[in-house]
Design a protein around this motif. Structure first.
Motif, PDB file in Angstrom:
ATOM      1  N   ARG A  48       0.843  -1.130  -0.048  1.00 25.09           N
ATOM      2  CA  ARG A  48       0.205   0.067  -0.224  1.00 25.09           C
ATOM      3  C   ARG A  48       1.003   1.278  -0.104  1.00 25.09           C
ATOM      4  NH1 ARG A  48      -5.020  -0.597  -0.102  1.00 25.09           N
ATOM      5  NH2 ARG A  48      -5.070   1.732   0.368  1.00 25.09           N
ATOM      6  N   PRO A  49       0.538   2.154  -0.981  1.00 25.27           N
ATOM      7  CA  PRO A  49      -0.618   2.161  -1.650  1.00 25.27           C
ATOM      8  C   PRO A  49      -0.606   2.037  -3.211  1.00 25.27           C
ATOM      9  CG  PRO A  49       0.174   4.588  -1.440  1.00 25.27           C
ATOM     10  CD  PRO A  49       1.094   3.605  -0.764  1.00 25.27           C
ATOM     11  N   PHE A  50       0.446   1.002  -3.413  1.00 23.01           N
ATOM     12  CA  PHE A  50       1.107   0.965  -4.744  1.00 23.01           C
ATOM     13  C   PHE A  50       0.336  -0.310  -5.436  1.00 23.01           C
ATOM     14  CE2 PHE A  50       4.673   1.955  -2.012  1.00 23.01           C
ATOM     15  CZ  PHE A  50       4.688   3.527  -2.099  1.00 23.01           C
ATOM     16  N   ASP A  51       0.705  -0.535  -6.612  1.00 18.59           N
ATOM     17  CA  ASP A  51       0.169  -1.534  -7.581  1.00 18.59           C
ATOM     18  C   ASP A  51       1.485  -2.644  -7.478  1.00 18.59           C
ATOM     19  OD1 ASP A  51      -2.301  -1.612  -9.091  1.00 18.59           O
ATOM     20  OD2 ASP A  51      -1.511   0.713  -8.825  1.00 18.59           O
ATOM     21  N   GLY A  52       2.559  -2.263  -7.235  1.00 17.86           N
ATOM     22  CA  GLY A  52       3.845  -3.093  -7.073  1.00 17.86           C
ATOM     23  C   GLY A  52       4.267  -3.407  -5.619  1.00 17.86           C
ATOM     24  N   THR A  53       5.389  -4.066  -5.438  1.00 15.46           N
ATOM     25  CA  THR A  53       5.584  -4.465  -4.080  1.00 15.46           C
ATOM     26  C   THR A  53       7.020  -4.285  -3.797  1.00 15.46           C
ATOM     27  OG1 THR A  53       5.091  -6.115  -2.350  1.00 15.46           O
ATOM     28  CG2 THR A  53       5.861  -6.739  -4.548  1.00 15.46           C
ATOM     29  N   ASP A  54       7.365  -4.732  -2.711  1.00 17.18           N
ATOM     30  CA  ASP A  54       8.757  -4.636  -2.134  1.00 17.18           C
ATOM     31  C   ASP A  54       9.434  -6.076  -2.057  1.00 17.18           C
ATOM     32  OD1 ASP A  54       7.602  -5.158   0.215  1.00 17.18           O
ATOM     33  OD2 ASP A  54       8.128  -3.783   1.567  1.00 17.18           O
ATOM     34  N   LEU A  84      -5.139  -3.082   4.326  1.00 20.53           N
ATOM     35  CA  LEU A  84      -6.541  -2.733   4.279  1.00 20.53           C
ATOM     36  C   LEU A  84      -6.771  -1.727   3.655  1.00 20.53           C
ATOM     37  CD1 LEU A  84      -9.342  -3.670   5.180  1.00 20.53           C
ATOM     38  CD2 LEU A  84      -9.093  -2.488   7.354  1.00 20.53           C
ATOM     39  N   GLY A  85      -7.563  -1.695   2.620  1.00 22.41           N
ATOM     40  CA  GLY A  85      -8.125  -0.394   1.956  1.00 22.41           C
ATOM     41  C   GLY A  85      -9.681  -0.374   2.099  1.00 22.41           C
ATOM     42  N   PHE A 102      -0.116   4.130   7.781  1.00 25.64           N
ATOM     43  CA  PHE A 102      -1.394   4.549   7.123  1.00 25.64           C
ATOM     44  C   PHE A 102      -0.805   5.053   5.790  1.00 25.64           C
ATOM     45  CE2 PHE A 102      -2.803   4.707  11.337  1.00 25.64           C
ATOM     46  CZ  PHE A 102      -4.135   4.395  11.388  1.00 25.64           C
ATOM     47  N   ASP A 103      -1.872   5.082   4.946  1.00 17.72           N
ATOM     48  CA  ASP A 103      -1.162   5.405   3.369  1.00 17.72           C
ATOM     49  C   ASP A 103      -2.184   6.414   2.558  1.00 17.72           C
ATOM     50  OD1 ASP A 103      -2.553   3.544   1.249  1.00 17.72           O
ATOM     51  OD2 ASP A 103      -2.142   2.220   3.164  1.00 17.72           O
ATOM     52  N   VAL A 104      -1.803   7.238   1.909  1.00 17.52           N
ATOM     53  CA  VAL A 104      -2.790   7.726   0.985  1.00 17.52           C
ATOM     54  C   VAL A 104      -1.950   7.843  -0.484  1.00 17.52           C
ATOM     55  CG1 VAL A 104      -2.050   9.811   1.777  1.00 17.52           C
ATOM     56  CG2 VAL A 104      -4.172   9.737   0.553  1.00 17.52           C
ATOM     57  N   GLY A 105      -2.909   7.514  -1.530  1.00 14.63           N
ATOM     58  CA  GLY A 105      -2.167   7.953  -2.794  1.00 14.63           C
ATOM     59  C   GLY A 105      -3.254   8.506  -3.801  1.00 14.63           C
ATOM     60  N   ARG A 144      -8.875   8.012 -12.905  1.00 13.00           N
ATOM     61  CA  ARG A 144      -8.505   8.522 -11.672  1.00 13.00           C
ATOM     62  C   ARG A 144      -8.871   7.899 -10.860  1.00 13.00           C
ATOM     63  NH1 ARG A 144      -6.294  10.482 -15.392  1.00 13.00           N
ATOM     64  NH2 ARG A 144      -6.481  12.678 -16.188  1.00 13.00           N
ATOM     65  N   GLU A 145      -8.076   7.787  -9.719  1.00 10.21           N
ATOM     66  CA  GLU A 145      -8.112   6.926  -8.402  1.00 10.21           C
ATOM     67  C   GLU A 145      -7.764   7.597  -7.156  1.00 10.21           C
ATOM     68  OE1 GLU A 145      -7.277   2.402  -6.821  1.00 10.21           O
ATOM     69  OE2 GLU A 145      -6.261   3.043  -8.781  1.00 10.21           O
ATOM     70  N   VAL A 146      -8.418   7.276  -6.050  1.00 16.19           N
ATOM     71  CA  VAL A 146      -7.975   7.801  -4.874  1.00 16.19           C
ATOM     72  C   VAL A 146      -7.934   6.582  -3.912  1.00 16.19           C
ATOM     73  CG1 VAL A 146      -8.622   9.237  -2.810  1.00 16.19           C
ATOM     74  CG2 VAL A 146      -9.194  10.115  -5.174  1.00 16.19           C
ATOM     75  N   ARG A 147      -6.947   6.438  -3.307  1.00 16.98           N
ATOM     76  CA  ARG A 147      -6.496   5.251  -2.358  1.00 16.98           C
ATOM     77  C   ARG A 147      -6.204   5.934  -0.884  1.00 16.98           C
ATOM     78  NH1 ARG A 147      -2.388   1.891  -6.047  1.00 16.98           N
ATOM     79  NH2 ARG A 147      -4.197   1.016  -7.703  1.00 16.98           N
ATOM     80  N   PHE A 148      -6.691   5.067  -0.082  1.00 22.50           N
ATOM     81  CA  PHE A 148      -6.212   5.329   1.290  1.00 22.50           C
ATOM     82  C   PHE A 148      -6.482   3.981   2.083  1.00 22.50           C
ATOM     83  CE2 PHE A 148     -10.703   6.267   1.665  1.00 22.50           C
ATOM     84  CZ  PHE A 148     -11.145   5.968   2.871  1.00 22.50           C
ATOM     85  N   GLY A 149      -5.534   3.660   3.011  1.00 22.48           N
ATOM     86  CA  GLY A 149      -5.554   2.333   3.931  1.00 22.48           C
ATOM     87  C   GLY A 149      -4.781   2.464   4.952  1.00 22.48           C
ATOM     88  N   VAL A 150      -4.871   1.167   5.589  1.00 23.28           N
ATOM     89  CA  VAL A 150      -3.714   1.087   6.789  1.00 23.28           C
ATOM     90  C   VAL A 150      -3.429  -0.281   6.386  1.00 23.28           C
ATOM     91  CG1 VAL A 150      -5.703   0.003   8.012  1.00 23.28           C
ATOM     92  CG2 VAL A 150      -3.823   0.908   9.063  1.00 23.28           C
ATOM     93  N   THR A 151      -1.730  -0.582   6.927  1.00 24.58           N
ATOM     94  CA  THR A 151      -1.123  -1.863   6.961  1.00 24.58           C
ATOM     95  C   THR A 151      -0.732  -2.063   8.470  1.00 24.58           C
ATOM     96  OG1 THR A 151      -0.296  -1.533   4.749  1.00 24.58           O
ATOM     97  CG2 THR A 151       0.756  -3.377   6.338  1.00 24.58           C
TER      98      THR A 151
END
Length: 249
Positions: A28-34, A47-48, A221-224, A236-243
């Motif tokens: 979060r908040p990406f489409d990719g990962t680490d 969780l989004g 927490f994240d926002v994108g 267009r997309e708005v994302r926010f969530g928590v890990t």
């Protein structure tokens, strides 16, 4: 830790064709990962609660999206994921459970994300599972991804490359780059760009900017804000969530 070509009906189909068919790539908040995994015996949940999508005049609410990660060992992680998609268009109101997947993620080389010198390298592979109340012709697919991460005091970079056989049995390729600000900043700026080609006829270019607020080691927490071009349609997309994470043993 993204999020998929899911075709959940007349309205949801063009909107959800915007994202990576491999699904399991998610951080979060990406489409990719680490190139990192949960510690052994640790559960990590991404969780989004709600994400808003607009492609042209079509509007969609993704609520919620959930990725469940469980650390199997020092180098292996189990990943389960799904999301509920709701059309906001009166003429095509529909709710579907989509993006279902089961994956394994493995650390190939321990590096800077594990406190060791050099890049961290990981792979993620598994099954793309059929949805619920989704297009009944959808089947099962699979994906294989490689991730390389390098962390410096001032910046962290994650490179993602993946191939997949989608649920429609078409080939798909994904290439992405994530850049994060200094890891020791409680609130760090982040950005991502990616290119995806579904050889069934969908090409996506995407850019995201946002921030991650690291409250403590096990909660963030994240926002994108994301803009993309899906074939000839802007998205267009708005994302926010928590890990958050917790031990289970």
């Amino acid at each position: 830790m993204t999020r998929s070509q899911r075709n959940a009906g007349l309205v949801l189909s063009p909107i959800l064709a915007m994202a990576w068919s491999g699904d399991a790539l998610a951080y979060r908040p990406f489409d990719g990962t680490d190139a990192a995994i949960a510690e052994p015996g640790q559960v990590e949940i991404e969780l989004g609660p709600a994400q808003y999508l607009q492609e042209g005049t079509e509007r969609t609410l993704v609520a919620p999206t959930v990725v469940f990660n469980y650390g199997l060992s020092e180098r292996w992680e189990l990943v389960l994921q799904s999301e509920a998609v709701h059309s906001l268009m009166e003429e095509a109101s529909k709710t579907s459970l989509v993006g279902n997947g089961l994956f394994l993620k493995a650390i190939v080389r321990e590096g800077s994300l594990q406190g060791k010198p050099g890049p961290s390298i990981a792979t993620e592979f598994g099954f793309l599972l059929p949805g619920i109340n989704d297009d009944p012709t959808r089947g099962t697919g699979g994906s294989l991804a490689g991730i390389v991460s390098q962390q410096w005091p001032w910046m962290t970079v994650h490179l993602n490359a993946a191939v997949a056989i989608t649920r429609q049995q078409t080939a798909d390729a994904f290439f992405g780059v994530i850049v994060e600000g200094p890891r020791d900043w409680p609130l760090r700026p982040v950005a991502e760009v990616f290119y995806e080609r579904d050889f069934g006829g969908v090409t996506t270019t995407s850019a995201l900017v946002g921030a991650i607020w690291q409250v403590r080691d096990n909660i963030a927490f994240d926002v994108g804000l994301r803009g993309a071009q899906v074939n000839d349609q802007p998205l267009r997309e708005v994302r926010f969530g928590v890990t958050f994470g917790f031990p289970v043993r």
